[in-house]
Enzyme design. Sequence first.
Site, PDB file in Angstrom:
ATOM      1  N   HIS A 139       0.834  -1.016   0.069  1.00 47.01           N
ATOM      2  CA  HIS A 139       0.098  -0.061   0.101  1.00 47.01           C
ATOM      3  C   HIS A 139       0.759   1.215  -0.064  1.00 47.01           C
ATOM      4  CE1 HIS A 139      -2.203   3.045   2.137  1.00 47.01           C
ATOM      5  NE2 HIS A 139      -1.724   2.871   3.171  1.00 47.01           N
ATOM      6  N   TYR A 194      -5.658   9.259   2.548  1.00 40.66           N
ATOM      7  CA  TYR A 194      -5.628   9.850   3.752  1.00 40.66           C
ATOM      8  C   TYR A 194      -4.292  10.599   3.952  1.00 40.66           C
ATOM      9  CZ  TYR A 194      -2.504   5.632   5.168  1.00 40.66           C
ATOM     10  OH  TYR A 194      -1.512   4.784   5.164  1.00 40.66           O
ATOM     11  N   ASP A 220     -26.167 -20.053  20.608  1.00 42.45           N
ATOM     12  CA  ASP A 220     -27.321 -20.860  20.874  1.00 42.45           C
ATOM     13  C   ASP A 220     -27.580 -21.957  19.805  1.00 42.45           C
ATOM     14  OD1 ASP A 220     -28.150 -19.110  18.604  1.00 42.45           O
ATOM     15  OD2 ASP A 220     -29.996 -18.821  19.577  1.00 42.45           O
ATOM     16  N   GLY A 253     -27.551 -28.045  15.686  1.00 45.96           N
ATOM     17  CA  GLY A 253     -27.727 -26.925  14.400  1.00 45.96           C
ATOM     18  C   GLY A 253     -26.861 -25.790  15.450  1.00 45.96           C
TER      19      GLY A 253
HETATM   20  N1  FFO Z   1     -30.867 -25.192  14.833  1.00 50.96           N
HETATM   21  C1  FFO Z   1     -31.985 -25.567  14.211  1.00 50.96           C
HETATM   22  N2  FFO Z   1     -32.069 -26.817  13.901  1.00 50.96           N
HETATM   23  N3  FFO Z   1     -32.643 -24.531  13.455  1.00 50.96           N
HETATM   24  C2  FFO Z   1     -32.410 -23.136  13.780  1.00 50.96           C
HETATM   25  O1  FFO Z   1     -33.441 -22.328  13.441  1.00 50.96           O
HETATM   26  C3  FFO Z   1     -31.345 -22.939  14.379  1.00 50.96           C
HETATM   27  N4  FFO Z   1     -30.943 -21.625  14.799  1.00 50.96           N
HETATM   28  C4  FFO Z   1     -30.034 -21.340  15.700  1.00 50.96           C
HETATM   29  C5  FFO Z   1     -28.938 -22.131  15.668  1.00 50.96           C
HETATM   30  N5  FFO Z   1     -29.362 -23.471  15.614  1.00 50.96           N
HETATM   31  C6  FFO Z   1     -30.441 -23.977  15.119  1.00 50.96           C
HETATM   32  C7  FFO Z   1     -30.560 -21.570  17.095  1.00 50.96           C
HETATM   33  N6  FFO Z   1     -31.533 -20.347  17.162  1.00 50.96           N
HETATM   34  C8  FFO Z   1     -35.547 -21.204  18.526  1.00 50.96           C
HETATM   35  C9  FFO Z   1     -35.035 -20.307  18.811  1.00 50.96           C
HETATM   36  C10 FFO Z   1     -33.784 -19.711  18.239  1.00 50.96           C
HETATM   37  C11 FFO Z   1     -32.860 -20.724  17.707  1.00 50.96           C
HETATM   38  C12 FFO Z   1     -33.506 -21.888  17.326  1.00 50.96           C
HETATM   39  C13 FFO Z   1     -34.768 -22.224  17.867  1.00 50.96           C
HETATM   40  C14 FFO Z   1     -36.735 -21.937  18.836  1.00 50.96           C
HETATM   41  O2  FFO Z   1     -37.549 -22.522  18.247  1.00 50.96           O
HETATM   42  N7  FFO Z   1     -37.201 -21.211  20.219  1.00 50.96           N
HETATM   43  C15 FFO Z   1     -38.167 -21.806  20.950  1.00 50.96           C
HETATM   44  C16 FFO Z   1     -37.808 -22.812  21.952  1.00 50.96           C
HETATM   45  C17 FFO Z   1     -38.845 -23.277  22.635  1.00 50.96           C
HETATM   46  C18 FFO Z   1     -38.476 -24.348  23.767  1.00 50.96           C
HETATM   47  O3  FFO Z   1     -37.325 -24.159  24.208  1.00 50.96           O
HETATM   48  O4  FFO Z   1     -39.005 -25.282  23.823  1.00 50.96           O
HETATM   49  C19 FFO Z   1     -38.944 -20.541  21.649  1.00 50.96           C
HETATM   50  O5  FFO Z   1     -38.177 -19.641  22.335  1.00 50.96           O
HETATM   51  O6  FFO Z   1     -40.204 -20.577  21.759  1.00 50.96           O
HETATM   52  C20 FFO Z   1     -31.330 -20.573  13.803  1.00 50.96           C
HETATM   53  O7  FFO Z   1     -30.618 -19.279  13.936  1.00 50.96           O
END
Ligand code: FFO
Length: 835
Positions: A231, A265, A558, A572
């Site tokens: 650079h 710059y 998560d 996941g």
């Molecule tokens: N894994 C899967 N299979 N599907 C996904 O969409 C995702 N995610 C991330 C990473 N892993 C994944 C996790 N994020 C919920 C909320 C956030 C998620 C995944 C799922 C969900 O269904 N929440 C419900 C849980 C209820 C319970 O615990 O019984 C809720 O909050 O009501 C996608 O980014």
Amino acid sequence: MSASPRVVIIGAGIVGTNLADELSSRGWNDITVVEQGPLELAGGSTSHAPGLVFQNNSSKTMTEFATYTVNKLLSLSKDGQSCFNQVGGLELATTPERLADLKRKMGVMTSWGVESRIIDADECEKIYPLLNTGKLTGGREVLGGLLIPTDGLALAARAVQLLIERSRERGVTFLGSTTVTGISQWGGKVTGVETSSGVVPADIVVSCAGFWGRELGKLVGLDVPLLPLAHQYVKTTPLQELQGVNDLPNGAQKPILRYQDRDLYFREHGDRIGIGSYAHRPMPVDMEQLPRVGAEEMSDHRMPSRLDFTLEDFAPAWEDCQDLLPALHATQIEDGFNGIFSFTPDGGPLIGEAPELSGFFVAEAVWVTHSAGVAKAVAELLTEGRSRTDLHGTELSRFEKVQTSDDYVSETSQQNFVEIYDVLHPLQPKESPRDVRVSPFNVRQKELGAFFLESAAWERPHWFEANRALLDELPAEWQAPEREPWAAMFSSPISAAEAWKTRTAVALYDMTPLKRLAVNGPGAQELLHRLSTGNIAKKPGAVTYCLLLEHDGGIRSDVTVARLAEEDFQLGVNSNVDFDYLRVEARKQSAADPAKWVHVTDITGSTCCIGLWGPLAREVIGKVSSDDLTNDGLKYFRTKEISVGGIPVTAMRLSYVGELGWELYTTAEYGLKLWDLLFEAGREHGIIAAGRGAFNSLRLEKGYRLWGTDMTTEHHPYQSGLGFSVAKDKVGFVGAEALAARKEQPAEKVLRCLTVDDGTSIVLGKEPVYVGGVAAGYVTSAAYGYSIRKPIAYAWLPAAVSEGDAVEIEYFGRRVAATVSAEPLFDPGMERLRG
Ligand code: FFO
């Protein structure tokens, strides 16, 4: 045995010396820094760095690194002189687009807690009298600027010397003119650093080798994804206007100046101006061709990181310089060089431990701007096991394997060089390489006119042109307000129709890019029990949403954990960082107790996933599967093996968009057939393919957080609204103790759901939020909520702010009224998901 681990730091540039300082100040007392060049002037990027510290960055982490660097260098002084000249920083706008961008950047600075202000052209001139106040070539003129008073100039070379001095007093050993020839290891752990003068034993090695990082990595089989690029930097002959103004040779009083519309710059060096240019072609450096400079020859003008100046590359830029600062017409370029520094595929630094070699860390592709902040984070990582700063955007392991290949690193890093000062939309995709990772449904998606954006090298549809016709049928109440041009970029009104169909009929979502891991073996349950907040020791068929925490309770991810069989789990997860974490932990557990072996495999590419969601999802699948998928046949958050038209499918009853339906997994070779079967079966129900535009809106309506955007390691579950995902009475998992303590303490900040009062102002994320007229937080995710008919913004806010409170979001310098709302905004009774 010494009290602290034996640490060897490779490289005595601004990162390595800061790290020695940060570690020794924390009481670590067995530290050796190995440097190939002479310690007085090592000859790497630090030795020629012009030292401009601009804190402005769209990444909160990067801004924090820069702010820490400013404060540390200010406090690092000797003989009454610190290592920072706080002259301020000024970014100019000569186009309306740039001025708008600066307003946005000012908002981001407010979000990250750095004071800044937009100033008009007159004030720019007052602060920087050398500026051309008339017309620039092409008819442009200075329209205004963004002033950040706390920016300034790092005296990097001086800082290095003071840091060496200070760490030496604390017992750190510095070995100059010592070349690293190898890394000794045993049983997957580092044991020492082999050098030209013998082996230095080590428990921890941190490579702070800057643009030599890729070569260093090769010594241990680690692909460090950085590219050394040259650079151009020049100094002019003295300016009349600067006679007797600044101390010589490097004194400065005027702000550091960025003229991004021309990739330039500027800073003062006494009575001269220093000019850096990104306006030239990218110049990748052949490491074999570096100047070979012996210790005795090393000087400001001759060092390995300084390549010969190529005047022809600078010539057009020089005209722009003289155009902006007419006083330069009376000067010449006195000294120029092509200085080497590091670029990466996404522009971020590389911080973290090698997954295959315990104890080998990297802190590279770090500019002087962020150096002390990065060193602090690494010191925290080493001494406490985690950094207080969210490192997810800087993790060495954030890249997929393909993204660390020579070709990918070279092409994307050069592209980042070209775009470094461009006005970039947060969704702006790279142009190349594309189509690196495609799901089995890609051909159909293309037929449907998918608009793809790229993430982790995957092609992900954001909407489908095939659904445009639905806009004619879209009921009036589903119609979304028009977006202003910036928010409209990489967005389409078609997403409204896709959201409508998902909520009222049925849609297919390609979930293939969601990273999936198989966790198998007799130790699988134990591993996941120990690393997650969830009660995952349920019978096969259970799916659990839970968190991976840091030891201090911060959220590192998560995840969903599906127990497919006694010893087989499918996860996941969010990124490659999770994969590396889990596989490293699995390896440790297997080594400690072979009876509890566990293996973690990334199955993302060998499998695929369709989210079949919507109130009519059951009708659709019923036509191609005879398995019992009634409410009792497969309950919410349960999984089972089914057959869809003969294709073996793992169905999981959950939905990130908050509708009835399943994630349907199969291996890659069946993917296309599965898509076609479902599409055909859904035809009579008006099935559509839907993209991420709708997806993101629907998940925000449902209050589902996106890790890395809504919450990070800086947040614990309770303040993030995720307390429900910590299993009651569970003990003995990573982060449990810290969490127990945090549960009792009220959090300072909490994640809140906002809705925008006017129903039409759509924001994008990272905007500051004002409470009672005072900047008090920032937006994480935002989208228009098609079903709730208002724009949504999640934001971190002081805990005292409660539901119903009025706040303001600043967007392009304009305040937008919003209200803290109860969440989730959509289907709080869970009737749709459980129905
Ligand atoms: N894994 C899967 N299979 N599907 C996904 O969409 C995702 N995610 C991330 C990473 N892993 C994944 C996790 N994020 C919920 C909320 C956030 C998620 C995944 C799922 C969900 O269904 N929440 C419900 C849980 C209820 C319970 O615990 O019984 C809720 O909050 O009501 C996608 O980014």
